[in-house]
Design a protein around this motif. Structure first.
Motif, PDB file in Angstrom:
ATOM      1  N   SER A  83      15.837  20.259  11.114  1.00 33.72           N
ATOM      2  CA  SER A  83      15.085  19.431  10.143  1.00 33.72           C
ATOM      3  C   SER A  83      16.098  18.495   9.268  1.00 33.72           C
ATOM      4  O   SER A  83      17.069  18.506   9.454  1.00 33.72           O
ATOM      5  CB  SER A  83      14.938  20.807   8.947  1.00 33.72           C
ATOM      6  OG  SER A  83      16.026  21.104   8.406  1.00 33.72           O
ATOM      7  N   VAL A  84      15.347  17.802   8.567  1.00 35.05           N
ATOM      8  CA  VAL A  84      15.997  16.708   7.546  1.00 35.05           C
ATOM      9  C   VAL A  84      17.057  17.228   6.811  1.00 35.05           C
ATOM     10  O   VAL A  84      18.061  16.807   6.538  1.00 35.05           O
ATOM     11  CB  VAL A  84      15.004  16.116   6.816  1.00 35.05           C
ATOM     12  CG1 VAL A  84      15.559  15.134   5.818  1.00 35.05           C
ATOM     13  CG2 VAL A  84      14.140  15.208   7.677  1.00 35.05           C
ATOM     14  N   ALA A  90      24.559  18.755   6.524  1.00 30.66           N
ATOM     15  CA  ALA A  90      25.702  18.484   7.628  1.00 30.66           C
ATOM     16  C   ALA A  90      26.613  17.114   7.108  1.00 30.66           C
ATOM     17  O   ALA A  90      27.595  17.347   7.071  1.00 30.66           O
ATOM     18  CB  ALA A  90      25.398  18.382   9.021  1.00 30.66           C
ATOM     19  N   ILE A  91      26.023  16.417   6.892  1.00 36.92           N
ATOM     20  CA  ILE A  91      26.571  14.989   6.161  1.00 36.92           C
ATOM     21  C   ILE A  91      27.268  15.426   4.868  1.00 36.92           C
ATOM     22  O   ILE A  91      28.322  15.041   4.732  1.00 36.92           O
ATOM     23  CB  ILE A  91      25.239  14.004   5.834  1.00 36.92           C
ATOM     24  CG1 ILE A  91      24.655  13.612   7.150  1.00 36.92           C
ATOM     25  CG2 ILE A  91      26.113  12.883   5.114  1.00 36.92           C
ATOM     26  CD1 ILE A  91      23.287  12.606   6.914  1.00 36.92           C
ATOM     27  N   ARG A  92      26.457  16.164   4.005  1.00 38.28           N
ATOM     28  CA  ARG A  92      27.306  16.543   2.610  1.00 38.28           C
ATOM     29  C   ARG A  92      28.612  17.207   2.941  1.00 38.28           C
ATOM     30  O   ARG A  92      29.617  17.417   2.286  1.00 38.28           O
ATOM     31  CB  ARG A  92      26.137  17.438   1.960  1.00 38.28           C
ATOM     32  CG  ARG A  92      25.027  16.411   1.099  1.00 38.28           C
ATOM     33  CD  ARG A  92      24.193  17.501   0.714  1.00 38.28           C
ATOM     34  NE  ARG A  92      22.937  16.845  -0.054  1.00 38.28           N
ATOM     35  CZ  ARG A  92      21.799  17.209  -0.015  1.00 38.28           C
ATOM     36  NH1 ARG A  92      21.473  18.438   0.272  1.00 38.28           N
ATOM     37  NH2 ARG A  92      20.780  16.575  -0.822  1.00 38.28           N
ATOM     38  N   LEU A 112      13.208  10.661  13.637  1.00 41.47           N
ATOM     39  CA  LEU A 112      12.701  10.552  12.265  1.00 41.47           C
ATOM     40  C   LEU A 112      13.602  11.565  11.416  1.00 41.47           C
ATOM     41  O   LEU A 112      14.089  11.418  10.412  1.00 41.47           O
ATOM     42  CB  LEU A 112      11.379  11.487  12.319  1.00 41.47           C
ATOM     43  CG  LEU A 112      10.377  10.388  12.993  1.00 41.47           C
ATOM     44  CD1 LEU A 112       9.015  11.157  13.233  1.00 41.47           C
ATOM     45  CD2 LEU A 112      10.311   9.015  12.293  1.00 41.47           C
ATOM     46  N   ASN A 113      13.957  12.804  11.692  1.00 39.34           N
ATOM     47  CA  ASN A 113      14.725  13.602  10.971  1.00 39.34           C
ATOM     48  C   ASN A 113      16.083  13.114  10.706  1.00 39.34           C
ATOM     49  O   ASN A 113      16.641  13.192   9.602  1.00 39.34           O
ATOM     50  CB  ASN A 113      14.931  14.923  11.596  1.00 39.34           C
ATOM     51  CG  ASN A 113      13.310  15.884  11.610  1.00 39.34           C
ATOM     52  OD1 ASN A 113      12.646  15.518  10.769  1.00 39.34           O
ATOM     53  ND2 ASN A 113      13.017  16.633  12.706  1.00 39.34           N
ATOM     54  N   ARG A 120      18.465   9.461   2.759  1.00 34.17           N
ATOM     55  CA  ARG A 120      18.680  10.164   1.708  1.00 34.17           C
ATOM     56  C   ARG A 120      20.053  10.450   1.382  1.00 34.17           C
ATOM     57  O   ARG A 120      20.527  10.299   0.198  1.00 34.17           O
ATOM     58  CB  ARG A 120      18.030  11.527   1.848  1.00 34.17           C
ATOM     59  CG  ARG A 120      16.594  11.434   1.833  1.00 34.17           C
ATOM     60  CD  ARG A 120      16.046  12.993   2.177  1.00 34.17           C
ATOM     61  NE  ARG A 120      16.474  13.924   1.063  1.00 34.17           N
ATOM     62  CZ  ARG A 120      16.099  15.111   0.867  1.00 34.17           C
ATOM     63  NH1 ARG A 120      15.220  15.713   1.952  1.00 34.17           N
ATOM     64  NH2 ARG A 120      16.473  15.994   0.183  1.00 34.17           N
ATOM     65  N   ALA A 121      21.060  10.492   2.310  1.00 37.27           N
ATOM     66  CA  ALA A 121      22.581  10.644   2.167  1.00 37.27           C
ATOM     67  C   ALA A 121      23.071   8.976   1.540  1.00 37.27           C
ATOM     68  O   ALA A 121      23.838   9.018   0.829  1.00 37.27           O
ATOM     69  CB  ALA A 121      23.219  10.767   3.513  1.00 37.27           C
TER      70      ALA A 121
END
Length: 551
Positions: A83-84, A90-92, A112-113, A120-121
Motif C-alpha cells: 500500500s501507499v 518505509a520512507i519515513r 501508483l503506490n 506525499r513524502a
C-alpha cells in the motif's frame, strides 16, 4: 501436502520471519499494518535506497536489504503491490537529510503506490527520487515493458553508489542510466503454484512476467541449448535499443524458482557459449533473484558495462540474497601429474579370449534398460547405465587391442584400471577391486576360481558388504562356490550361472539391505524387487557360461 507451507494466508509473513532469523534486517511486527524490512546497519548519512513490491519473488526484495544494496524493502501480499501507507512508512523510517531513491518495477500497482508515496513524502519535506525499471523486451512496442530481474542489478548499482556516499542526484543518475541500459526476457516450462491452489497446466512459454501471467508465445525447446537460443535471440536483437550494442555486458541468469542448481549452471554455460565473442564480460552467479514462486523457468538479463558498473557489481554486500558476480573466463584445462604409464603397449593377444570378452560386454550393454528399470523400483535407476558404461569401456579397449587378452593376470588388472576410470560410482570401484585383486592372485599362481575368490574377499574387505546384504555378492558368491566345487568346465559354468540366478532371486525377499544405497531404502520399497547389482552379475556370469565354458 505438496509444499512445505503452513497456512497459505501466512506464507508471506512466515517467509519474512525465516529471513529475519539470519539476515541483517529489522522486520516490522507480524501484527502491524505493514511488512517492511530495514537494514539494521544503515548509515543515516547516506541516501536511502528503497524498493519492494508483491511477495512471491523471493529473495526479492527483502533478501537484498543490507549494506551496499537496499536500505529497506516493502512487501505486499503475493503478487500484490504494498500500500501507499506502507511505502510511506518505509520512507519515513529510513530517510535522512541525504534523501531517498525508490526503485520501482514497471507494473501499474507498484508505479501508483510507490509514486503516490513519493509525492506525499516530498510534501512532508523528504528529498525523494524515483526510477522505473522496465527491462522486459518480450512485449510489443505498443505495450509498456515490465520490470523483471534486471531490477536487482539496479538495486546493486544504486546501493553501491549510496553506500559510497554519493549524493541523491548521482545515485538517481546511476540508477536511471542502468535501467535503460539493460534488457531481459524469461522462458518457463511450467507456471507457478500459489499456496493453496493447484498448478495451472501450461506448455513452455517465452516472454513471461513474474506474476504467473502467460508468455507472449508457446515454444517447444528440446533441450537447454534450444531454450537459451530462443531467449537469447530476441535479447541480442534488442541490444541497440537498450544501449548494449558494441559494449561488453554483464549477464544475469535468474532462476524463476523451480530450476535446480545443475540446470542453472547448464543455462549459464549455454548463454556464454552462444553469445557473440567478447559480449559477456561479467556474470552474476546464477541463483533465484527475482523468482515467481516455483515457476520452472529462467530469465536472462544483459546490462551494458562501464567502469562504474563493474565496480558496483563486484563490491561485497551484507544482503544475503545477492550471490556475487564474477569475471567470465575461458575454461582452463587442469594438468594432472600422472605417473608414466608402463603399459602403453598391451601384452600378448588371444583372439578367442577377446571374442568371448566382447560377447560378455555385449550382453551387459543389451541388458542396460532392464537393469535400470530394476534399480528405479528402489534406487536411482542407473545400475544398467553404470554397468553398460563399464562394458563399453572394456569393449573400446578390446577393439583397440589395449587389453592383454593372452595374459590373464595382466588383462584382469587392466580391466580393473578401466572400470575404476570409466565406469564410475561405487559399483565401478568395487568391480575394479575385484578385477585387480583377481589379477594379483592369478599372477601369484592361483587358478581362476581361487583367484576370483581372492578378489571377492578383497572386495568384501574394502566394501564392507557380505552375502545376505542384498548386493551383487548374493549372486556372485554362490556362483563362485559352485566353481570351487566343479571346476571351470562347461557344466561348472552352467551350474554357476544357475546358482547366481537363484541367489539374485533370493534378494527379492530381503527386506533390508546391509550395504550400498539400498540400505537407506525402507523395507516396503525393497520387497519383491530383485537387487539390480545381483541381477547384473547374473547377466555377466550367464554370458561367461555361454562363451567361456571351455577353458
Amino acid at each position: 501436502m505438496d509444499f512445505f507451507y503452513n497456512d497459505p494466508d501466512a506464507v508471506v509473513d512466515d517467509t519474512l520471519a525465516g529471513l529475519a532469523r539470519i539476515a541483517p534486517i529489522a522486520l516490522t511486527a507480524r501484527d502491524s499494518a505493514f511488512r517492511i524490512a530495514i537494514d539494521r546497519e544503515r548509515d543515516p548519512a547516506c541516501v536511502a535506497v528503497i524498493s519492494g513490491g508483491g511477495a512471491g519473488h523471493e529473495p526479492a526484495h527483502a533478501g537484498f536489504v543490507g549494506q551496499g544494496m537496499l536500505t529497506a524493502a516493502v512487501a505486499g501480499d503475493l503478487f500484490t503491490s504494498p500500500s501507499v501507507e506502507a511505502v510511506l512508512a518505509a520512507i519515513r523510517a529510513t530517510t535522512g537529510p541525504a534523501g531517498a531513491l525508490l526503485i520501482i518495477k514497471n507494473y501499474t500497482g507498484d508505479r501508483l503506490n510507490f509514486g503516490l508515496a513519493a509525492e506525499r513524502a516530498r510534501g512532508e519535506g523528504y528529498a525523494v527520487e524515483t526510477v522505473i525499471v522496465a527491462d522486459d523486451i518480450s512485449l510489443p512496442d505498443s505495450v509498456a515493458a515490465r520490470g523483471l530481474a534486471g531490477t536487482v542489478l539496479v538495486h546493486k548499482i544504486a546501493g553501491h553508489a549510496a553506500a559510497s556516499g554519493a549524493e541523491l542526484a548521482e545515485v538517481h543518475r546511476q540508477a536511471e542510466a542502468a535501467a535503460v541500459s539493460m534488457a531481459s526476457i524469461g522462458l518457463a516450462l511450467s507456471s507457478a503454484t500459489l499456496p493453496g491452489t493447484t498448478r495451472e497446466a501450461r506448455p513452455p512459454e517465452l516472454g513471461l512476467g513474474i506474476h504467473n501471467e502467460p508468455g507472449v508465445r508457446e515454444v517447444a525447446p528440446a533441450d537447454a541449448r534450444e531454450a537459451v537460443a530462443l531467449a537469447l535471440a530476441p535479447l541480442l536483437d534488442k541490444t541497440g535499443d537498450a544501449g548494449l550494442a558494441g559494449q561488453p555486458c554483464a549477464v544475469l541468469v535468474n532462476n524463476m524458482g523451480g530450476c535446480s542448481t545443475q540446470e542453472m549452471h547448464v543455462l549459464l554455460n549455454e548463454v556464454i557459449a552462444q553469445a557473440p565473442d567478447g559480449l559477456i564480460e561479467t556474470a552474476v552467479v546464477p541463483a533465484p533473484l527475482m523468482s515467481s514462486m516455483n515457476m520452472h523457468g529462467f530469465s536472462i538479463t544483459l546490462l551494458a558495462l562501464d567502469d562504474t558498473r563493474r565496480t558496483a557489481l563486484a563490491a561485497p554486500v551484507a544482503a544475503i540474497g545477492w550471490p556475487g558476480a564474477c569475471d567470465v573466463q575461458a575454461i582452463e584445462g587442469a594438468t594432472l601429474n600422472q605417473p608414466a604409464d608402463s603399459a602403453d603397449a598391451a601384452g600378448a593377444q588371444d583372439a578367442s579370449m577377446a571374442a568371448r570378452m566382447a560377447a560378455v560386454c555385449q550382453a551387459v550393454v543389451a541388458d542396460r534398460k532392464r537393469l535400470d528399470d530394476l534399480d528405479a523400483a528402489a534406487g536411482d535407476g542407473d545400475t544398467g547405465t553404470a554397468f553398460a558404461r563399464g562394458a563399453n569401456a572394456v569393449t573400446s579397449a578390446l577393439d583397440g587391442e589395449r587389453l592383454s587378452t593372452g595374459e590373464p593376470a595382466r588383462m584382469a588388472r587392466e580391466i580393473g584400471d578401466i572400470l575404476a576410470r570409466d565406469m564410475g560410482g561405487s559399483s565401478g570401484v568395487l568391480l575394479s577391486i575385484l578385477a585387480t585383486a583377481t589379477g594379483n592372485a592369478l599372477a601369484d599362481g592361483e587358478d581362476l576360481a581361487a583367484a576370483l575368490a581372492a578378489g571377492v574377499a578383497r572386495m568384501q574387505h574394502h566394501g564392507g558388504a557380505a552375502r545376505g546384504d542384498r548386493t551383487l555378492l548374493d549372486a556372485l558368491c554362490p556362483a563362485l562356490d559352485v566353481l570351487a566345487d566343479t571346476g571351470l568346465s562347461t557344466h561348472g559354468w552352467q551350474q554357476a550361472a544357475a546358482a547366481a540366478r537363484a541367489g539374485a532371486e533370493a534378494t527379492a525377499d530381503m527386506r533390508q539391505a546391509g550395504a550400498g544405497r539400498a540400505a537407506y531404502v525402507r523395507a516396503d520399497a525393497l520387497a519383491g524387487h530383485v537387487d539390480p547389482g545381483a541381477e547384473a552379475m547374473v547377466t555377466i556370469i550367464t554370458a561367461v557360461a555361454d562363451g567361456f565354458g571351455q577353458q
